[in-house]
Design an enzyme around this catalytic site. Structure first.
Site, PDB file in Angstrom:
ATOM      1  N   SER A  82       0.839  -1.200   0.000  1.00 55.20           N
ATOM      2  CA  SER A  82       0.000   0.000   0.000  1.00 55.20           C
ATOM      3  C   SER A  82       0.868   1.241   0.000  1.00 55.20           C
ATOM      4  O   SER A  82       1.934   1.270   0.620  1.00 55.20           O
ATOM      5  CB  SER A  82      -0.866  -0.007   1.257  1.00 55.20           C
TER       6      SER A  82
ATOM      7  N   TYR B 155      -1.579  -0.881  10.555  1.00 56.29           N
ATOM      8  CA  TYR B 155      -1.795  -1.522   9.252  1.00 56.29           C
ATOM      9  C   TYR B 155      -0.611  -1.255   8.314  1.00 56.29           C
ATOM     10  O   TYR B 155      -0.055  -2.182   7.706  1.00 56.29           O
ATOM     11  CB  TYR B 155      -3.100  -1.000   8.627  1.00 56.29           C
TER      12      TYR B 155
ATOM     13  N   LYS C 246       2.256  -3.893   6.567  1.00 57.65           N
ATOM     14  CA  LYS C 246       2.549  -4.001   5.124  1.00 57.65           C
ATOM     15  C   LYS C 246       4.044  -3.813   4.869  1.00 57.65           C
ATOM     16  O   LYS C 246       4.647  -4.519   4.060  1.00 57.65           O
ATOM     17  CB  LYS C 246       1.733  -2.963   4.344  1.00 57.65           C
TER      18      LYS C 246
ATOM     19  N   ARG D 219      -6.300  12.477  -3.108  1.00 59.94           N
ATOM     20  CA  ARG D 219      -5.764  11.122  -3.246  1.00 59.94           C
ATOM     21  C   ARG D 219      -5.625  10.765  -4.712  1.00 59.94           C
ATOM     22  O   ARG D 219      -6.318  11.312  -5.573  1.00 59.94           O
ATOM     23  CB  ARG D 219      -6.710  10.089  -2.604  1.00 59.94           C
TER      24      ARG D 219
HETATM   25  P1  NAD Z   1     -10.629  -7.520   0.863  1.00 60.81           P
HETATM   26  O1  NAD Z   1     -10.851  -7.551   2.341  1.00 60.81           O
HETATM   27  O2  NAD Z   1     -11.804  -7.325  -0.014  1.00 60.81           O
HETATM   28  O3  NAD Z   1      -9.878  -8.852   0.400  1.00 60.81           O
HETATM   29  C1  NAD Z   1      -9.024  -9.582   1.260  1.00 60.81           C
HETATM   30  C2  NAD Z   1      -9.405 -11.049   1.118  1.00 60.81           C
HETATM   31  O4  NAD Z   1      -8.563 -11.825   1.981  1.00 60.81           O
HETATM   32  C3  NAD Z   1     -10.846 -11.328   1.522  1.00 60.81           C
HETATM   33  O5  NAD Z   1     -11.457 -12.137   0.545  1.00 60.81           O
HETATM   34  C4  NAD Z   1     -10.708 -12.071   2.859  1.00 60.81           C
HETATM   35  O6  NAD Z   1     -11.782 -12.974   3.075  1.00 60.81           O
HETATM   36  C5  NAD Z   1      -9.370 -12.741   2.696  1.00 60.81           C
HETATM   37  N1  NAD Z   1      -8.690 -13.038   3.947  1.00 60.81           N
HETATM   38  C6  NAD Z   1      -8.549 -12.227   5.027  1.00 60.81           C
HETATM   39  N2  NAD Z   1      -7.834 -12.851   5.975  1.00 60.81           N
HETATM   40  C7  NAD Z   1      -7.509 -14.081   5.488  1.00 60.81           C
HETATM   41  C8  NAD Z   1      -6.776 -15.174   5.998  1.00 60.81           C
HETATM   42  N3  NAD Z   1      -6.220 -15.130   7.213  1.00 60.81           N
HETATM   43  N4  NAD Z   1      -6.638 -16.264   5.231  1.00 60.81           N
HETATM   44  C9  NAD Z   1      -7.200 -16.338   3.984  1.00 60.81           C
HETATM   45  N5  NAD Z   1      -7.909 -15.321   3.456  1.00 60.81           N
HETATM   46  C10 NAD Z   1      -8.057 -14.206   4.200  1.00 60.81           C
HETATM   47  O7  NAD Z   1      -9.525  -6.405   0.574  1.00 60.81           O
HETATM   48  P2  NAD Z   1      -9.034  -5.787  -0.801  1.00 60.81           P
HETATM   49  O8  NAD Z   1      -9.453  -4.373  -0.808  1.00 60.81           O
HETATM   50  O9  NAD Z   1      -9.378  -6.663  -1.921  1.00 60.81           O
HETATM   51  O10 NAD Z   1      -7.466  -5.801  -0.531  1.00 60.81           O
HETATM   52  C11 NAD Z   1      -6.645  -6.864  -0.947  1.00 60.81           C
HETATM   53  C12 NAD Z   1      -5.242  -6.626  -0.442  1.00 60.81           C
HETATM   54  O11 NAD Z   1      -4.782  -5.367  -0.925  1.00 60.81           O
HETATM   55  C13 NAD Z   1      -5.120  -6.581   1.076  1.00 60.81           C
HETATM   56  O12 NAD Z   1      -3.912  -7.215   1.443  1.00 60.81           O
HETATM   57  C14 NAD Z   1      -5.064  -5.106   1.385  1.00 60.81           C
HETATM   58  O13 NAD Z   1      -4.358  -4.834   2.568  1.00 60.81           O
HETATM   59  C15 NAD Z   1      -4.329  -4.580   0.163  1.00 60.81           C
HETATM   60  N6  NAD Z   1      -4.615  -3.166  -0.124  1.00 60.81           N
HETATM   61  C16 NAD Z   1      -5.915  -2.776  -0.270  1.00 60.81           C
HETATM   62  C17 NAD Z   1      -6.178  -1.425  -0.514  1.00 60.81           C
HETATM   63  C18 NAD Z   1      -7.603  -0.942  -0.652  1.00 60.81           C
HETATM   64  O14 NAD Z   1      -7.837   0.250  -0.557  1.00 60.81           O
HETATM   65  N7  NAD Z   1      -8.598  -1.785  -0.899  1.00 60.81           N
HETATM   66  C19 NAD Z   1      -5.136  -0.508  -0.629  1.00 60.81           C
HETATM   67  C20 NAD Z   1      -3.825  -0.962  -0.504  1.00 60.81           C
HETATM   68  C21 NAD Z   1      -3.575  -2.311  -0.263  1.00 60.81           C
HETATM   69  C1  UD1 Z   2      -7.258   4.973   3.897  1.00 63.33           C
HETATM   70  C2  UD1 Z   2      -6.250   4.496   4.911  1.00 63.33           C
HETATM   71  C3  UD1 Z   2      -5.037   3.971   4.159  1.00 63.33           C
HETATM   72  C4  UD1 Z   2      -5.444   2.865   3.184  1.00 63.33           C
HETATM   73  C5  UD1 Z   2      -6.485   3.452   2.229  1.00 63.33           C
HETATM   74  C6  UD1 Z   2      -6.987   2.463   1.223  1.00 63.33           C
HETATM   75  C7  UD1 Z   2      -6.633   5.909   6.898  1.00 63.33           C
HETATM   76  C8  UD1 Z   2      -6.057   6.972   7.780  1.00 63.33           C
HETATM   77  N1  UD1 Z   2      -5.890   5.595   5.801  1.00 63.33           N
HETATM   78  O1  UD1 Z   2      -6.621   5.950   3.170  1.00 63.33           O
HETATM   79  O2  UD1 Z   2      -4.087   3.459   5.051  1.00 63.33           O
HETATM   80  O3  UD1 Z   2      -4.323   2.410   2.455  1.00 63.33           O
HETATM   81  O4  UD1 Z   2      -7.600   3.920   3.002  1.00 63.33           O
HETATM   82  O5  UD1 Z   2      -7.710   1.449   1.875  1.00 63.33           O
HETATM   83  O6  UD1 Z   2      -7.681   5.346   7.173  1.00 63.33           O
HETATM   84  N2  UD1 Z   2     -12.943  10.987   3.538  1.00 63.33           N
HETATM   85  C9  UD1 Z   2     -13.989  11.803   3.913  1.00 63.33           C
HETATM   86  N3  UD1 Z   2     -15.132  11.233   4.398  1.00 63.33           N
HETATM   87  C10 UD1 Z   2     -15.277   9.868   4.529  1.00 63.33           C
HETATM   88  C11 UD1 Z   2     -14.193   9.030   4.136  1.00 63.33           C
HETATM   89  C12 UD1 Z   2     -13.045   9.625   3.665  1.00 63.33           C
HETATM   90  O7  UD1 Z   2     -13.893  13.031   3.815  1.00 63.33           O
HETATM   91  O8  UD1 Z   2     -16.334   9.415   4.996  1.00 63.33           O
HETATM   92  C13 UD1 Z   2     -11.725  11.597   2.983  1.00 63.33           C
HETATM   93  C14 UD1 Z   2     -10.442  11.308   3.751  1.00 63.33           C
HETATM   94  O9  UD1 Z   2     -10.257  12.227   4.769  1.00 63.33           O
HETATM   95  C15 UD1 Z   2      -9.409  11.377   2.637  1.00 63.33           C
HETATM   96  C16 UD1 Z   2     -10.161  10.883   1.400  1.00 63.33           C
HETATM   97  O10 UD1 Z   2     -11.546  11.042   1.700  1.00 63.33           O
HETATM   98  O11 UD1 Z   2      -9.022  12.699   2.423  1.00 63.33           O
HETATM   99  C17 UD1 Z   2      -9.891   9.436   1.063  1.00 63.33           C
HETATM  100  O12 UD1 Z   2     -10.163   8.645   2.222  1.00 63.33           O
HETATM  101  P1  UD1 Z   2     -10.103   7.046   2.194  1.00 63.33           P
HETATM  102  O13 UD1 Z   2     -10.938   6.557   1.087  1.00 63.33           O
HETATM  103  O14 UD1 Z   2     -10.411   6.576   3.573  1.00 63.33           O
HETATM  104  O15 UD1 Z   2      -8.606   6.725   1.804  1.00 63.33           O
HETATM  105  P2  UD1 Z   2      -7.222   7.174   2.493  1.00 63.33           P
HETATM  106  O16 UD1 Z   2      -7.433   8.221   3.517  1.00 63.33           O
HETATM  107  O17 UD1 Z   2      -6.267   7.486   1.425  1.00 63.33           O
END
Ligand code: NAD
Ligand code: UD1
Length: 337
Positions: free
Chosen positions: A124, A148, A152, A230
């Protein structure tokens, strides 16, 4: 390639399955369904006519991993499985280190036992922390502000050291910026378990009438309109980055980090405007205090991904808003119960 996809039933994993099957890769999903529903895999199957092997189990469970690797014999692993809620991570740090770090260790041990030498990892942009300069490039110092983020970064270190110590091994570490949007079919999308933590799913729930208004967390940041900015990336573009990363992993040895973003940042108010246009809904909002731990602006320099992976984002902000809205409107309760 034969690709083991941990967490493949999740938001990003499911969209990646569609792209992998579209490129004729064979896939096996290992998911505990801690944060996903099995029906998502039926949707992927119906969209692709593809075959998906499924193992329901925990990525920390060495015997499940052994059985899966014996049966499926993957050429590569894409490791999505993990916990991702920033707020929750500060209340349950041991769970987060256990799933995100110990899960990665268990997976690498199993890969070592079965001779699998390629892994793509979901990292991330949150590993960077407060920007010293923008856009962030991969050389930017890392200083994550949350538990978190630290899990990572720790997993990145583990993977980097493993790849350096294991002859012929490669690890591609993808630092995602902010994934949003949904598949063009509107049959797959983001389905937050309860209260959405992130901006886009929250706006979508306001538009569909599940929430009264959006709270904008701060309008006094040093950005053009004062709200947080963002680098939002369409989930299908992000999914395609994994297909490119698989090819790259086959071509390199050692670890390589890539930023996966568009290089463009948008404010909260710009996201609301795009969603109003896509949905025709007024999206009422109120200005609220800043959210603890938030950064004013995040933006990716993804030059390395363009040059080395041959990947770049193609979807616009309007595509992100329109696809998120089509998914939310067609599936107001997500994947249902
Ligand atoms: P998600 O929660 O939708 O997907 C994660 C999946 O992993 C789910 O299907 C869950 O059931 C499974 N899982 C959780 N714990 C497990 C375990 N112990 N064993 C097996 N399966 C397990 O999340 P996502 O948004 O698809 O994210 C996927 C990956 O990308 C994650 O590692 C997350 O940290 C990373 N990531 C996500 C974002 C985001 O904004 N969505 C941003 C940066 C990184
Ligand atoms: C959040 C996480 C980040 C993670 C990312 C993607 C925090 C502090 N950071 O980031 O670690 O990698 O999600 O999963 O939680 N916002 C509002 N109202 C809302 C929700 C969000 O104003 O109800 C604003 C936030 O302040 C920010 C922007 O929208 O400025 C994006 O927020 P969000 O979608 O939560 O993503 P990140 O803050 O980038």
């Amino acid at each position: 390639m034969r690709v083991l996809v941990t967490g493949g039933a999740g938001y990003i994993g499911s969209h990646t399955l569609v792209e992998l099957l579209g490129q004729a890769h064979e896939v096996c999903v290992l998911d505990s369904f801690a944060n996903a529903k099995p029906v998502v895999l039926d949707r992927v199957r119906s969209l692709t006519n593809g075959k998906i092997s499924l193992v329901t189990g925990d990525v920390r469970d060495g015997s499940v991993l052994d059985d899966t690797m014996s049966d499926f014999a993957p050429d590569a692993v894409i490791h999505f499985a993990g916990l991702k809620a920033v707020g929750e991570s500060s209340r349950q740090p041991v769970d987060y280190y256990d799933v995100n770090v110990s899960g990665t260790l268990a997976l690498l041990r199993a890969m070592d036992r079965h001779g699998c030498k390629r892994i793509i990892f979901s990292s991330s942009a949150t590993v960077y922390g407060e920007p010293e300069y923008l856009p962030y490039d991969e050389a930017h110092p890392t200083n994550p502000l949350s538990v978190y983020g630290r899990t990572k970064l720790m997993a990145e270190h583990v993977l980097t050291d493993w790849a350096a110590a294991t002859p012929g091994a490669s690890a591609v570490l993808l630092r995602y910026f902010n994934p949003v949007g949904a598949h063009a079919s509107a049959r797959m999308g983001e389905d937050p378990a309860d209260y959405p933590n992130n901006l886009m799913p929250f706006i979508a729930q306001v538009a569909v009438g599940k929430r009264a208004q959006l709270q904008v967390f701060g309008d006094d940041y040093d950005t053009d309109d004062g709200t947080g900015e963002r680098d939002y990336i369409h989930v299908v573009d992000l999914a395609r980055a994994h297909v490119a990363a698989l090819d790259h992993a086959a071509a390199i040895s050692g670890a390589r980090v890539f930023n996966i973003g568009t290089g463009q940042s948008y404010s909260v108010l710009q996201m609301v405007t795009a969603f109003r246009a896509a949905s025709g809904h007024p999206i009422p909002l109120a200005i609220a205090p800043r959210r603890a731990g938030d950064i004013a602006r995040m933006q990716a320099d993804s030059t390395r991904a363009r040059n080395e992976l041959g990947w770049q984002a193609t979807h616009s902000l309007d595509d992100m808003a329109a696809s998120a809205w089509a998914w939310q409107r067609g599936n107001p309760d997500g994947y249902g119960d």
